[in-house]
Design a protein around this motif. Structure first.
Motif, PDB file in Angstrom:
ATOM      1  N   UNK A 164       0.801  -1.221   0.000  1.00 29.71           N
ATOM      2  CA  UNK A 164       0.000   0.000   0.000  1.00 29.71           C
ATOM      3  C   UNK A 164       0.830   1.265   0.000  1.00 29.71           C
ATOM      4  N   UNK A 165       2.125   1.146   0.282  1.00 26.19           N
ATOM      5  CA  UNK A 165       3.001   2.310   0.228  1.00 26.19           C
ATOM      6  C   UNK A 165       3.518   2.807   1.567  1.00 26.19           C
ATOM      7  N   UNK A 166       3.265   2.075   2.647  1.00 24.31           N
ATOM      8  CA  UNK A 166       3.879   2.446   3.924  1.00 24.31           C
ATOM      9  C   UNK A 166       5.370   2.135   3.857  1.00 24.31           C
ATOM     10  N   UNK A 167       6.190   3.077   4.313  1.00 25.47           N
ATOM     11  CA  UNK A 167       7.637   2.868   4.265  1.00 25.47           C
ATOM     12  C   UNK A 167       8.307   2.986   5.632  1.00 25.47           C
ATOM     13  N   UNK A 168       7.491   3.179   6.685  1.00 30.46           N
ATOM     14  CA  UNK A 168       8.040   3.247   8.044  1.00 30.46           C
ATOM     15  C   UNK A 168       7.012   2.662   9.010  1.00 30.46           C
ATOM     16  N   UNK A 169       7.513   1.899   9.984  1.00 27.49           N
ATOM     17  CA  UNK A 169       6.658   1.268  10.976  1.00 27.49           C
ATOM     18  C   UNK A 169       7.184   1.614  12.361  1.00 27.49           C
ATOM     19  N   UNK A 170       6.278   2.032  13.245  1.00 29.28           N
ATOM     20  CA  UNK A 170       6.657   2.414  14.604  1.00 29.28           C
ATOM     21  C   UNK A 170       5.882   1.539  15.586  1.00 29.28           C
ATOM     22  N   UNK A 171       6.602   0.720  16.339  1.00 30.10           N
ATOM     23  CA  UNK A 171       5.974  -0.234  17.239  1.00 30.10           C
ATOM     24  C   UNK A 171       6.189   0.170  18.699  1.00 30.10           C
ATOM     25  N   UNK A 172       5.105   0.117  19.472  1.00 32.82           N
ATOM     26  CA  UNK A 172       5.200   0.410  20.895  1.00 32.82           C
ATOM     27  C   UNK A 172       5.650  -0.822  21.657  1.00 32.82           C
ATOM     28  N   UNK A 173       6.936  -0.933  21.880  1.00 31.75           N
ATOM     29  CA  UNK A 173       7.480  -2.070  22.630  1.00 31.75           C
ATOM     30  C   UNK A 173       7.413  -1.777  24.130  1.00 31.75           C
ATOM     31  N   UNK A 174       7.815  -0.586  24.528  1.00 31.71           N
ATOM     32  CA  UNK A 174       7.813  -0.080  25.914  1.00 31.71           C
ATOM     33  C   UNK A 174       8.854  -0.773  26.782  1.00 31.71           C
ATOM     34  N   UNK A 175       8.909  -2.102  26.749  1.00 31.45           N
ATOM     35  CA  UNK A 175       9.988  -2.857  27.399  1.00 31.45           C
ATOM     36  C   UNK A 175      10.025  -4.240  26.763  1.00 31.45           C
ATOM     37  N   UNK A 176      11.228  -4.802  26.667  1.00 27.49           N
ATOM     38  CA  UNK A 176      11.348  -6.179  26.192  1.00 27.49           C
ATOM     39  C   UNK A 176      11.125  -7.172  27.326  1.00 27.49           C
ATOM     40  N   UNK A 177      11.357  -6.745  28.553  1.00 29.15           N
ATOM     41  CA  UNK A 177      11.326  -7.637  29.700  1.00 29.15           C
ATOM     42  C   UNK A 177       9.917  -8.194  29.927  1.00 29.15           C
ATOM     43  N   UNK A 178       9.782  -9.499  29.998  1.00 31.95           N
ATOM     44  CA  UNK A 178       8.468 -10.135  30.084  1.00 31.95           C
ATOM     45  C   UNK A 178       7.719  -9.732  31.344  1.00 31.95           C
TER      46      UNK A 178
END
Length: 454
Positions: free
Chosen positions: A178-192
């Motif tokens: 569709x033309x998206x070229x950047x993705x921003x993911x809310x990880x906040x922390x990797x720690x389970x």
């Protein structure tokens, strides 16, 4: 500027200068004055008068030379994170489908205004909520609609925000097509453990693996958010978070300080004794220092006080433009924007928003009039965000820079800037307190404005 000429006193209020401390990073101010720089209250229009003014602005074919962006809001989340104060609607496929149909109508209608077509847009940001809860078909269609109906610059950054949970290859491929070229993911922390307490979905191993897969594809810019100060965070697991950023190869990372709000689940849990009181501001300052030093040691480029880029690919253009006072076209329930200096926030209530779409009578809370000295306030916000106040880049240039010398010298004494004849460079401590400094400089110029004619 104002016609009043007030000379600042030798002793400025501590609220503007900060206080002297052996550790300005931790103790220059008592707390952060807000998540974003505050430019003060603005006069506003309401009712039919506001709608007429907005229609007038959108009907103008002459556009300013300010950079431009589009913000599209998707107000659905499957889970409300404990720290979030913006949850609006639980994800429901039928609601999402109905919303998307209306969103398409609004997008096409707003694309046809003369103002919209007057100049190209430099960034598009699809935020929420959780935009990645859209189906693959909807992600593809939304991207195509953006590219089909809006004039975009050749280097336009088109960002999709969301979660990694259920963001499978089908959704990734559809969004790319569709033309998206950047993705921003809310990880906040990797720690389970930290993630579980914050009601984040998925454990560390999946997050690390999925981010590594996406960045290894080399098909788009991948950026993430981390929050420091969450319950159960320690210097040790925070250090592992930072290392995970490096190991996954993501192109950009934001470090946001946890700020608790009265309406958040976290604050309610704290008030009820179900959760420990979060780390103090001074402890969070040390976590900021930890991240700042780690990324410097690993040759990340610092784009703002809270954002770092791993390599040249990441630009974080939308966030940068927003802090520069860019014009922003809002689309969707709860979207905010700025048209020819008139700021508006569209209603968050979907039913009210839906009623406005039927006759192009866009439903928004109010329309704020252009702010006094808007260009100056945006320049201050952007300079403090980027960590460098440069005389040549300020409205009124050296005249303004010299006028602010009492404030800058106080900041230097308190360890917040390094001052030269041309620049005030924020130290690491100054960067941690950058929002306070932006607010202080704005307030300083309100208290002690430049003389008439300057």
């Amino acid at each position: 500027m104002s016609t009043i000429d007030l000379a600042p006193p030798q002793q400025l209020p501590e609220a503007l200068t900060g206080q002297a401390s052996p550790s300005p990073l931790q103790f220059a101010f008592t707390k952060k004055t807000g998540a974003h720089a505050n430019h003060g209250k603005r006069e506003s229009l309401n009712g039919e008068q506001a709608h007429q003014m907005l229609s007038k602005q959108l009907s103008q074919s002459k556009a300013s030379q300010l950079p431009r962006a589009i913000y599209i809001h998707i107000p659905f989340c499957r889970v409300r994170c404990t720290f979030c104060n913006f949850f609006q609607y639980a994800s429901n496929q039928q609601m999402i489908d109905d919303y998307f149909t209306l969103l398409e109508q609004e997008l096409i209608a707003k694309s046809r205004y003369p103002w919209t077509q007057a100049r190209s847009f430099d960034a598009v940001y699809v935020g929420g909520g959780t935009p990645t809860d859209l189906s693959p078909e909807q992600l593809n269609q939304l991207g195509q609609l953006i590219h089909r109906y809006f004039p975009l610059s050749d280097s336009c950054e088109v960002t999709l925000e969301g979660r990694l949970n259920r963001f499978d290859d089908n959704k990734f491929e559809a969004a790319l097509a569709g033309g998206f070229n950047r993705f921003s993911f809310g990880v906040q922390s990797f720690n389970s453990k930290v993630r579980r307490a914050a009601k984040r979905l998925d454990k560390r191993d999946y997050i690390v693996e999925r981010l590594s897969q996406l960045t290894a594809s080399n098909r788009a810019t991948i950026a993430i958010d981390l929050i420091y100060g969450l319950p159960h965070q320690t210097p040790e697991n925070w250090q592992q978070d930072l290392q995970d950023v490096l190991d996954t190869g993501v192109h950009g990372v934001d470090l946001y300080q946890l700020l608790t709000f009265g309406g958040s689940g976290l604050q309610r849990n704290i008030d009820a004794g179900r959760e420990a009181v979060p780390l103090s501001t001074s402890d969070k300052a040390l976590m900021y220092q930890q991240g700042h030093q780690f990324f410097a040691q690993n040759a990340f480029r610092q784009l703002s006080y809270c954002h770092w880029a791993n390599g040249e690919q990441e630009q974080s253009r939308y966030n940068s433009l927003a802090k520069q006072g860019a014009e922003i076209l809002p689309i969707g329930a709860g979207a905010g924007g700025n048209i020819n200096g008139y700021a508006l926030m569209q209603t968050r209530d979907i039913d009210t928003w839906r009623a406005g779409i039927t006759d192009n009578n866009w439903a928004f809370e109010q329309l704020s009039l252009p702010a006094n000295n808007a260009q100056l306030k945006a320049a201050i916000t952007s300079a403090c965000d980027q960590g460098l106040i440069d005389a040549d880049k300020l409205p009124h240039g050296r005249t303004l820079f010299e006028h602010c010398q009492p404030l800058f010298k106080a900041w230097q004494t308190n360890g917040l800037v390094s001052l030269t004849a041309q620049q005030a460079a924020l130290t690491m401590a100054g960067q941690f307190w950058s929002v306070n400094l932006a607010n202080a400089m704005t307030q300083y110029l309100q208290m002690y404005p430049l003389s008439n004619g300057q």
